[in-house]
Enzyme design. Structure first.
Site, mmCIF file in Angstrom:
data_model
loop_
_atom_site.group_PDB
_atom_site.id
_atom_site.type_symbol
_atom_site.label_atom_id
_atom_site.label_comp_id
_atom_site.label_asym_id
_atom_site.label_seq_id
_atom_site.Cartn_x
_atom_site.Cartn_y
_atom_site.Cartn_z
ATOM 1 N N ASN A 132 -6.132 -71.315 -0.153
ATOM 2 C CA ASN A 132 -6.158 -72.488 0.473
ATOM 3 C C ASN A 132 -6.157 -72.432 2.291
ATOM 4 O O ASN A 132 -6.831 -73.541 2.568
ATOM 5 C CB ASN A 132 -5.393 -73.384 -0.032
ATOM 6 C CG ASN A 132 -3.836 -73.274 0.329
ATOM 7 O OD1 ASN A 132 -3.366 -72.175 0.319
ATOM 8 N ND2 ASN A 132 -2.967 -74.084 0.371
ATOM 9 N N GLU A 230 6.644 -69.026 -0.026
ATOM 10 C CA GLU A 230 6.301 -70.554 0.143
ATOM 11 C C GLU A 230 5.452 -70.694 -0.858
ATOM 12 O O GLU A 230 4.231 -70.117 -1.352
ATOM 13 C CB GLU A 230 5.399 -70.411 1.505
ATOM 14 C CG GLU A 230 5.809 -70.068 2.773
ATOM 15 C CD GLU A 230 6.858 -71.075 3.356
ATOM 16 O OE1 GLU A 230 7.269 -72.299 2.761
ATOM 17 O OE2 GLU A 230 7.575 -70.917 4.221
ATOM 18 N N CYS A 264 -0.462 -77.235 -0.044
ATOM 19 C CA CYS A 264 1.052 -77.164 -0.533
ATOM 20 C C CYS A 264 1.819 -78.324 -0.118
ATOM 21 O O CYS A 264 2.672 -78.880 -0.933
ATOM 22 C CB CYS A 264 1.573 -76.050 -0.051
ATOM 23 S SG CYS A 264 1.762 -75.743 1.475
ATOM 24 N N GLU A 433 9.416 -70.274 7.639
ATOM 25 C CA GLU A 433 8.423 -69.586 8.615
ATOM 26 C C GLU A 433 8.292 -70.326 9.486
ATOM 27 O O GLU A 433 9.016 -71.290 9.818
ATOM 28 C CB GLU A 433 7.113 -69.421 8.052
ATOM 29 C CG GLU A 433 7.128 -68.720 6.715
ATOM 30 C CD GLU A 433 5.991 -68.235 6.048
ATOM 31 O OE1 GLU A 433 5.305 -69.177 5.626
ATOM 32 O OE2 GLU A 433 5.288 -66.940 6.186
HETATM 33 P P1 NAP Z 1 -1.730 -67.449 -6.218
HETATM 34 O O1 NAP Z 1 -2.719 -67.560 -7.557
HETATM 35 O O2 NAP Z 1 -0.215 -67.584 -6.558
HETATM 36 O O3 NAP Z 1 -2.303 -66.233 -5.658
HETATM 37 C C1 NAP Z 1 -1.363 -66.200 -4.152
HETATM 38 C C2 NAP Z 1 -1.910 -64.595 -3.789
HETATM 39 O O4 NAP Z 1 -1.118 -63.750 -4.555
HETATM 40 C C3 NAP Z 1 -3.408 -64.436 -3.840
HETATM 41 O O5 NAP Z 1 -3.583 -63.284 -2.662
HETATM 42 C C4 NAP Z 1 -3.243 -63.631 -4.936
HETATM 43 O O6 NAP Z 1 -4.288 -62.753 -5.258
HETATM 44 C C5 NAP Z 1 -2.116 -62.717 -5.060
HETATM 45 N N1 NAP Z 1 -1.615 -62.334 -6.431
HETATM 46 C C6 NAP Z 1 -1.963 -63.090 -7.630
HETATM 47 N N2 NAP Z 1 -1.101 -62.273 -8.707
HETATM 48 C C7 NAP Z 1 -0.496 -61.519 -7.894
HETATM 49 C C8 NAP Z 1 0.394 -60.360 -8.377
HETATM 50 N N3 NAP Z 1 0.873 -60.145 -9.583
HETATM 51 N N4 NAP Z 1 1.149 -59.643 -7.472
HETATM 52 C C9 NAP Z 1 1.156 -59.791 -6.214
HETATM 53 N N5 NAP Z 1 0.288 -60.747 -5.637
HETATM 54 C C10 NAP Z 1 -0.455 -61.268 -6.685
HETATM 55 O O7 NAP Z 1 -1.761 -68.732 -5.453
HETATM 56 P P2 NAP Z 1 -3.273 -69.364 -5.278
HETATM 57 O O8 NAP Z 1 -3.920 -70.327 -6.255
HETATM 58 O O9 NAP Z 1 -4.097 -68.576 -4.113
HETATM 59 O O10 NAP Z 1 -2.754 -70.581 -4.122
HETATM 60 C C11 NAP Z 1 -2.397 -71.782 -4.420
HETATM 61 C C12 NAP Z 1 -0.796 -72.096 -4.438
HETATM 62 O O11 NAP Z 1 -0.501 -71.485 -3.090
HETATM 63 C C13 NAP Z 1 -0.483 -73.426 -4.779
HETATM 64 O O12 NAP Z 1 0.380 -73.395 -5.696
HETATM 65 C C14 NAP Z 1 0.041 -73.862 -3.523
HETATM 66 O O13 NAP Z 1 0.849 -74.902 -3.196
HETATM 67 C C15 NAP Z 1 0.574 -72.524 -2.805
HETATM 68 N N6 NAP Z 1 0.641 -72.668 -1.411
HETATM 69 C C16 NAP Z 1 2.143 -72.726 -0.755
HETATM 70 C C17 NAP Z 1 2.334 -72.885 0.621
HETATM 71 C C18 NAP Z 1 3.432 -73.013 1.049
HETATM 72 O O14 NAP Z 1 3.647 -72.906 2.515
HETATM 73 N N7 NAP Z 1 4.620 -73.386 0.462
HETATM 74 C C19 NAP Z 1 1.207 -72.852 1.464
HETATM 75 C C20 NAP Z 1 -0.363 -72.706 0.792
HETATM 76 C C21 NAP Z 1 -0.400 -72.571 -0.717
HETATM 77 P P3 NAP Z 1 -5.816 -62.888 -5.910
HETATM 78 O O15 NAP Z 1 -6.288 -63.731 -4.877
HETATM 79 O O16 NAP Z 1 -6.461 -61.734 -6.376
HETATM 80 O O17 NAP Z 1 -5.549 -63.860 -7.135
#
Ligand code: NAP
Length: 454
Positions: A132, A230, A264, A433
């Site tokens: 994102n 995060e 997020c 962070e």
């Molecule tokens: P995600 O599916 O959890 O994936 C995040 C990252 O983790 C991607 O690079 C993904 O790779 C990788 N990943 C997936 N499975 C993994 C595993 N088993 N082991 C290690 N890495 C793995 O999240 P997203 O859909 O990309 O992002 C959306 C989420 O991020 C939302 O819930 C949002 O709230 C959260 N977010 C939080 C913040 C904050 O600062 N709190 C900021 C931004 C976003 P792939 O791309 O290959 O799946």
């Protein structure tokens, strides 16, 4: 031979390019290079490390337009947002470039000698980034990590690798020694898991879903690996009747529909005091209908498409027509478009109030009084962000202290400044962070006693 993965534009649905999809062996080999690079990087004099980071910042600054255009094409961000995001990397690099010479230890009074502490770099850091906000989230990890003397292996999301790859190239051009900052493209299941499981990687900085984040935390446990998380959010925009309702309504769409709601910190629950509901809703309708969802290359666009077709299907599943109060507009045709959508919710147990939709949908719900507003805001497993609108300063402070969330703003929706701490309560994360203390999270504190009575 390394496999390739297609990168698709969410605006055109067409292939932009293909990038390497590393396998586990290639990931392990890259980690080995990072371990080796750390041996020399940690010994680089603080002033020299700072200078390299400033060079890096300056090259990113020269490439803002290139990076911004890549992000528009790859992630569908608006051009205005994408420029801000590239500039955020510049600011974060410059901010932490000021820290290597200030990585102080302490001298603690003890009898019989001198006691001093050192802040030593943790080692190889794995940074796992979601799709994102590919640029800022990468920078919030790699800038303080490099400044502290750590080396970095960074895994971008599979669907949005292009700006991270460009940043790694700029780091090398800026003079960072080879393998100090590597970007490893590929899937979370293979590249991400390998980074998380490898004991030579001493810390994981993960930003993404709470579901994957909790799995990563568990997988770090056997090695007592340090972890910063995060995660998700379901933030409340709490609007009291005594606030400037025009301003609250005018700014509410931006607070949730920015980046098509894939944020997020999105204020995806609007909590409005019951006695102001009838006045507030027509004002909100006006501002939602004026919110411009269009080609993100246009300077006037406020919101682009969603990231993938699958994500659009998931977002759409939250819309029950009977609950729709009103909607904005979105283009039709190619691209993963979804219009800004406002739901009026009366059942406080409705899933749109508890689950992170991560799209341009906001749920409006009423509250009775201050205590009810705080209780409703806290009725969530998340606690990342939020806003409070009132003209009563004492009430603003009381509510800000009452809401369990890491980043709040009063009569504003700003969550992120690179020089203030950022992170979540509850299931929104672990650690902080940005801000003055982030560097410490990339160091171990060592205590040394020197006997002076020998
Ligand atoms: P995600 O599916 O959890 O994936 C995040 C990252 O983790 C991607 O690079 C993904 O790779 C990788 N990943 C997936 N499975 C993994 C595993 N088993 N082991 C290690 N890495 C793995 O999240 P997203 O859909 O990309 O992002 C959306 C989420 O991020 C939302 O819930 C949002 O709230 C959260 N977010 C939080 C913040 C904050 O600062 N709190 C900021 C931004 C976003 P792939 O791309 O290959 O799946």
């Amino acid at each position: 031979m390394t496999a390739l993965h297609d990168v698709i534009s969410p605006i055109t649905e067409k292939k932009i390019t293909a990038v390497p999809a590393l396998n586990a062996e290639e990931t392990v080999a890259a980690i080995a290079k990072s371990v080796k690079a750390w041996e020399t990087w940690k010994k680089v004099a603080p002033g020299d490390r700072a200078k390299l980071l400033r060079n890096f910042a300056s090259l990113v600054e020269k490439n803002i337009e290139v990076l911004a255009k890549l992000e528009v094409e790859n992630a569908g961000h608006t051009i205005g947002n994408a420029r801000w995001e590239a500039n955020n990397v510049v600011n974060v690099l410059n901010y932490y470039a000021g820290s290597p010479e200030r990585l102080f230890g302490r001298q603690i009074p003890v009898p019989g000698g001198v006691d001093i502490t050192f802040r030593e770099p943790i080692g190889v850091v794995g940074i796992i980034v979601p799709w994102n906000f590919p640029m800022p989230i990468a920078g919030w990890g790699f800038a303080p990590a490099l400044a502290a003397g750590c080396t970095v292996v960074l895994k971008p999301a599979e669907v949005t690798p292009l700006t991270a790859m460009k940043l790694a190239q700029l780091g090398l051009e800026a003079g960072l020694p080879e393998n100090v900052f590597q970007v490893l493209t590929g899937s979370g299941r293979i590249v991400g898991e390998t980074i998380v499981q490898d004991p030579r990687v001493r810390k994981i900085v993960f930003t993404g879903s709470t579901e994957i984040g909790t799995q990563i935390m568990a997988k770090c446990a056997p090695n007592v690996k340090r972890v910063t998380l995060e995660l998700g959010g379901k933030s409340a925009n709490v609007i009291f009747a005594d606030s400037d309702l025009e301003k609250a309504a005018a700014s509410a769409p931006g607070a949730v529909f920015d980046n098509a709601g894939q944020d997020c910190c999105a204020r995806s629950r609007i909590l409005i005091e019951k006695k102001a509901f009838d006045k507030f809703m027509p004002l909100l309708e006006q501002s939602v209908k004026a919110f411009k969802c269009a080609d993100p290359n246009l300077e006037t666009t406020e919101m682009g498409p969603l990231i993938t077709s699958a994500h659009r299907d998931k977002v759409a599943s939250y819309v029950e027509e009977s609950l729709v109060a009103f909607r904005g507009t979105a283009p039709s045709g190619a691209g993963f478009w979804f219009p800004p959508t406002v739901l009026h919710i009366t059942d406080r147990k409705h899933k749109s109030l508890s689950e992170e939709i991560f799209g341009p949908i906001v749920s409006v719900v009423t509250f009775e009084d201050e205590a009810d507003a705080i209780a409703l805001a806290n009725d969530s497993e998340f606690g990342l962000s939020g806003s409070i609108w009132t003209n009563n300063g004492a009430k603003a402070l009381r509510v800000a202290r009452g809401v369990e969330s890491g980043n709040l703003s009063v009569n504003s929706h700003s969550s992120v400044r690179y020089w203030t701490p950022f992170g979540g309560f509850k299931k929104s994360g672990l650690g902080r962070e940005l801000g003055p203390d982030a560097l410490n999270a990339f160091t171990e504190e060592k205590n040394v006693f020197i006997n002076t009575e020998i």
